[in-house]
Design a protein around this motif. Sequence first.
Motif, short mmCIF file in Angstrom:
data_model
loop_
_atom_site.label_atom_id
_atom_site.label_comp_id
_atom_site.label_asym_id
_atom_site.label_seq_id
_atom_site.Cartn_x
_atom_site.Cartn_y
_atom_site.Cartn_z
N GLU A 127 6.38 2.81 5.47
CA GLU A 127 5.92 1.47 5.61
C GLU A 127 4.36 1.91 6.23
N PRO A 128 3.37 1.20 5.58
CA PRO A 128 1.86 1.48 5.97
C PRO A 128 1.67 1.47 7.40
N PHE A 129 1.10 2.61 8.18
CA PHE A 129 0.91 2.52 9.39
C PHE A 129 -0.53 2.28 10.17
N GLY A 130 -0.70 1.32 10.62
CA GLY A 130 -1.88 1.04 11.02
C GLY A 130 -3.04 0.69 9.99
N THR A 146 0.87 -1.16 -0.07
CA THR A 146 -0.03 -0.09 0.10
C THR A 146 0.93 1.29 -0.07
N TYR A 147 0.50 2.28 -0.89
CA TYR A 147 1.33 3.54 -0.79
C TYR A 147 0.98 4.57 0.40
N GLU A 148 1.98 4.94 0.94
CA GLU A 148 2.12 5.84 2.04
C GLU A 148 3.16 6.61 1.90
#
Lengths: 190, 118, 345
Positions: B47-50, B41-43
């Motif tokens: 790193e995707p958080f929650g 997932t793009y964030e």
Amino acid sequence: MDTFSLAFFVLAFLIVASAIFVVSSKNIFHSAIFLILALSGVAGLFVMLHAYFLAAAQVLIYVGAISVLMIFAVMLTSRIADKEIRHTNEQVGIGLLISGGLLAVILYSLYNTPFTISDQPIAEGAGMTLGRLLLTKFVLPFEVVSVLLLAALIGAIIIARRDTKTGDSVPPRPIPLPKSLQQAKGESES
Amino acid sequence: MVSDFAAVAVFLIVGVGFVLFTLLLSKIFRPSDPNPIKQSTYECGEEPFGPSWIQFNVRFYIFALMFVIFDVEAIFLFPWAIAYQSLGLFAFVEMLIFISILLFGLAYAWKKGLLKWY
Amino acid sequence: MLELGGIVEAVGEMISSVMGSLGFGSGMITLMQLLTAALAVISFAAVLTLFLVWMERKVSARFQMRVGPYRVGWQGTIQTVADAVKLLQKEDITPVNVDRAIYFWAPVVTFVAAVAVYVTMPFGEGLIVRDLNIGILYIIAITTFTVIGLLMAGWSSNNKYSLLGGFRSAAQVVSYEVPLAIAILGVVMLTETLSMLEIVHQQSKFYQWHVWRQPLGFIVFWIAGTAEVNRTPFDLPEADSELVAGFVTEYSGMKFAMFFLAEFVNMFTLSAVATTLYFGGWNGPLLPSWAWFMIKAMAGVFVLMWFRWTYPRLRVDQLMGFAWKFLLPLAFLNLILTGLGIHFF
């Protein structure tokens, strides 16, 4: 089978199938999407009954407004979006009994009602007749509708005010740290 | 007249068909080389958080509810608008009552600070 | 002369005579004609988007004293064709965490909702697929599916930006739909019909254009419409400085292209509806009717592009406040003024 009946059966199948998905889907957002499909199918049925204005109203109000409201409501409830949500009905037996009984009653009355077929031509003018009737014969219900809508609006305001006073009444869920960070935190503590 | 709406059905089906056809067509030309990093997932590079499916603020719901009410009202006004010219001043007064009751609701919501997106 | 209505009629006749001689029934012939019409309209939408993207880039460039696309074709005219071919070859990256089924269908719903509007759009004399008797109401109704597409895309991507973008966009679109519908009511009061064709016929002379009798209504319609199609200054859902790309963040390749296509088609739809309701539709002297329609609609599209380089983006609280506290009362005022005007003038 002529095209008209074919179209009806396709629509009916669409509505019933998506209605089944609405209640059986494990994911509540999927349920909402299938409900939209079912409601759109009902709009199709209205079209087949020459009720074009009603069909447009059905799409505008149910697909455009009610379903958006429901999806927002889904987002309002915490945890409902989780995939592991429990979704089993513990009263399957009694539920089946009641819905089966209801189905029997409906079928019985459907088969025993002598439906009279009107020989009046279908009014094709969309809205004109409806508008006249709303403002002459049915003027009181028309005005009462606005009072009803006002009551709904005030109800919404009362519900919302409870939440807005204290900011968010429901505290937001704490967001778990990602694994890498948790480890780092543990190391710094030790 | 029902047959007019067959056009709508045909348009819906052809529209869906067009999209599916295009996606299929691009499947022939496009490369497919997935890897875990690419498919994450793009964030913004983090790193995707929650979880993404978070609880939303109640204001979304409030505005949707207001929309439902005013949408129903607009639908009720459509037949009125079509028949307006043939009904005379009486229709105007009736509509004024109809609208002012709802405008009262709008004013109330405004006063209670509900129209504020804070 | 140069009227396309005749050609369309001739094609319809040809289909009916060829299929008739092959022994098909009238139902099949109608179906075939409708299929041809649908394909023609969708091809038109695709070509139109190619043109509009080029136009957008050219107009933007001129506003910033640049030249814009220049290399591919004369004045970069086939630049977007090249871009489309490029998009066709792009890898379709589907993140592992997405809700696959909904992620796939979201662009389909958005695109179909955008195209289905054209069933009852009067492009010119004889250039209307079907004149539905609920015309304008049908257009308002079918465009609500766009909201569903946005919500589906926002939800299924499982990305914070997508979710926030999609839901904000939905809240925006529904908020502005109310003043839009009520502004349209003003026109309906004057025309006593919902049929798009009839509305065009009633404005055959320049002085009969509804914009002269509905100036306030038109302004409300146009502002609300700009917000409906997510154009600047109401492009918050895609505000790249805060939401990356909004609900399309996780989309790539052809699926992204479908959202892009729908966005430009919607922009043209807004302009075309404004043309039909307020600017006399395809009525005009000398030039063929479809040319007048396109000129007027393109002028509207140009104004939308002009807006983009003139107004700064609104904040989200200003956006919602503007719809409910300013535009909605204004729309009601227009309705009351129209009601008074019909009786006393």
